[in-house]
Design an enzyme around this catalytic site. Structure first.
Site, short mmCIF file in Angstrom:
data_model
loop_
_atom_site.label_atom_id
_atom_site.label_comp_id
_atom_site.label_asym_id
_atom_site.label_seq_id
_atom_site.Cartn_x
_atom_site.Cartn_y
_atom_site.Cartn_z
N HIS A 94 -3.21 -9.97 -4.49
CA HIS A 94 -3.13 -9.99 -5.96
C HIS A 94 -4.06 -8.97 -6.60
CE1 HIS A 94 -6.73 -12.57 -6.82
NE2 HIS A 94 -6.41 -13.23 -5.74
N ASP A 96 -5.03 -9.09 -9.97
CA ASP A 96 -5.86 -9.60 -11.07
C ASP A 96 -7.16 -10.22 -10.57
OD1 ASP A 96 -4.14 -11.59 -9.93
OD2 ASP A 96 -4.65 -12.96 -11.55
N ASP A 127 -12.22 -10.81 -3.85
CA ASP A 127 -11.05 -11.56 -4.33
C ASP A 127 -10.28 -10.74 -5.35
OD1 ASP A 127 -9.22 -13.49 -5.01
OD2 ASP A 127 -10.60 -14.65 -6.25
N GLU A 161 -2.28 -14.09 -10.44
CA GLU A 161 -2.56 -15.09 -9.40
C GLU A 161 -3.61 -16.09 -9.86
OE1 GLU A 161 -4.09 -17.26 -6.08
OE2 GLU A 161 -5.28 -15.89 -7.28
N GLU A 162 -4.54 -15.61 -10.68
CA GLU A 162 -5.69 -16.46 -11.04
C GLU A 162 -5.34 -17.49 -12.12
OE1 GLU A 162 -8.25 -16.60 -9.36
OE2 GLU A 162 -8.63 -14.66 -8.42
N ASP A 188 -5.88 -14.47 1.26
CA ASP A 188 -6.57 -14.87 0.02
C ASP A 188 -7.40 -16.13 0.22
OD1 ASP A 188 -7.35 -14.58 -2.58
OD2 ASP A 188 -5.56 -15.47 -3.45
N HIS A 383 -15.30 -15.42 -7.35
CA HIS A 383 -15.58 -16.06 -8.65
C HIS A 383 -17.07 -16.29 -8.88
CE1 HIS A 383 -11.21 -17.85 -8.86
NE2 HIS A 383 -11.26 -16.72 -8.19
#
Ligand SMILES: [Zn+2]
Length: 416
Positions: A94, A96, A127, A161-162, A188, A383
């Site tokens: 991903h 984003d 990520d 995705e987030e 992921d 994150h």
């Protein structure tokens, strides 16, 4: 006949290039509109440019309409190298990222890549930038070999995705990009040693409860119905009931059972001397895939009904998120075997299959009847402020993907 060792060596020789590509990505923000961002368009343009100069046969853009961003779409990129048969091996990453959060918690600015002691710092480095760059370099190294492609090879770079996948992988599945029998890798989720392959996820169920009673002066509780007290009793009873009824264990998962946790609770009254007439709280449930989520929901509604009768309250139950999980991916499947072989060869560890309570793109493939495997090597800084990617992991993961793709797309054409 080319050798697998040469292929891995070629991937390794692109270490600098990989660091450079990941640094470029970090400089281009790609935050979704839910988090105040403008989406992935600039990052997608950069990546499309790279892909159009690569050896893929087709590079197609799939734009999902999204009125919340300035250009009104979210970009998805599908790069494909045709094989002799219709089936394809895909790596999905991903584009984003989540927002950086508190900037003061970052030692260096989140969009300024910085390489220190073999770690590349920056938002989205781990990520999912690491996987994205590793997949691109692995595919390119394989396409540069003098081999024929039996199965097709695809790299898919998705948006959104987030925050739910609606404009990303779910959109691509609806568009019919993937076919039954395709094999999918979704790097992921992983561990610092690269010793886990995620093959299953739990159902995710978030519920909002609103308990209504009767608000009165706190000196006369006899005249009212204390919604907070009833809500608290209900919480304890419900969790206990669910934990007992849905008690089966599955060692694949950590924890090995379904979980039903009360999490968020809204404020009731603002002062001490009022009996609250309303209590609002939420449950986060992660349910083993063997159970049917609809049965769990009807049980919860039934328990709420009994409580209403017993206490004179009213209890409203509303779903906030319901993501059903697909069946676990095949442990004996070709994809799993190729991955296990590659990880063992490159990293010297034997990964074990696991299930998780979190959610990845892989679940949507499993729901659509395809096998998807989640593997990568990460320090699990996703994150968090000062997120970084270990450059050795970036390179070794790219080698693992190259080996997996060589095995599944060009099987038998490499000397071991
Ligand atoms: Zn991710």
């Amino acid at each position: 006949m080319p050798s697998l060792e040469q292929l891995l060596e070629q991937v390794r020789s692109h270490r600098e290039g990989m660091v450079e590509a990941l640094s470029d990505l970090i400089r281009i923000p790609a935050i979704g509109p839910e988090n105040g961002g403008t989406g992935e368009i600039e990052r997608a343009r950069y990546l499309r440019d790279i892909l159009e100069h690569s050896k893929f046969d087709d590079v197609e853009m799939y734009d999902a309409i999204d009125e919340r961003v300035r250009l009104r779409f979210r970009p998805n990129i599908v790069a494909h190298r045709r094989g002799k048969v219709e089936k394809t091996v895909w790596i999905v990453a991903h584009m984003d990222t989540v927002p950086p959060g508190d900037l003061n918690a970052w030692d260096t600015p989140p969009f300024s890549p910085r390489l220190v002691d073999g770690k590349l710092y920056g938002l989205g480095s781990e990520d999912n930038g690491q996987a994205l760059v590793a997949a691109l370099f692995a595919a390119e190294a394989l396409m540069n070999q003098d081999v024929e492609f039996e199965r097709g090879l695809g790299v898919v770079l998705v948006a959104d995705e987030e925050a739910g996948n609606e404009k990303g992988i779910q959109f691509l599945l609806r568009e019919g990009v993937f076919k039954q029998g395709d094999i999918i890798f979704v790097p992921d989720h992983g561990t610092p040693r690269g010793d886990e392959v995620e093959i299953a996820e739990k159902h995710i169920l978030w519920l909002k409860f609103t308990v209504s009673g009767k608000q009165v002066h706190a000196s006369r509780p006899d005249l009212g119905i204390n919604a907070m007290r009833m809500g608290s009793e209900f919480i304890v009873f419900l969790q206990d009931f669910l934990q007992r009824k849905y008690c089966e264990l599955d060692e694949l998962f950590t924890p090995d059972r379904s979980t039903f946790e009360p999490t968020k609770r809204l404020q009731t009254v603002g002062n001490v001397n009022t009996i609250p007439g309303e209590d609002i709280f939420f449950f986060d449930c992660r349910i083993l895939p063997r159970y049917d989520m609809d049965t769990v929901i009807s049980d919860i509604t039934a328990v709420a009904g009994i409580f209403e009768q017993k206490t004179g309250t009213q209890i409203k139950v509303e779903p906030v998120q319901m993501t059903k999980s697909g069946p676990p991916s095949d442990l004996e499947g070709e994809g799993m075997k190729a991955l296990l072989y590659a990880v063992q060869r490159v990293r010297g560890v034997e990964p074990k299959p696991v299930g998780i309570g979190g959610g990845t793109c892989a679940n949507f493939f499993r729901l659509a009847g395809m096998d998807a495997y989640v593997w990568q090597t990460i320090d699990e800084r996703c994150h968090q402020p000062n997120e970084y990617c270990v450059v050795d992991n970036l390179v070794a993961d790219a080698q693992v993907f190259a080996s997996v793709l060589a095995d599944l797309c060009c099987g038998g054409q490499f000397k071991d």
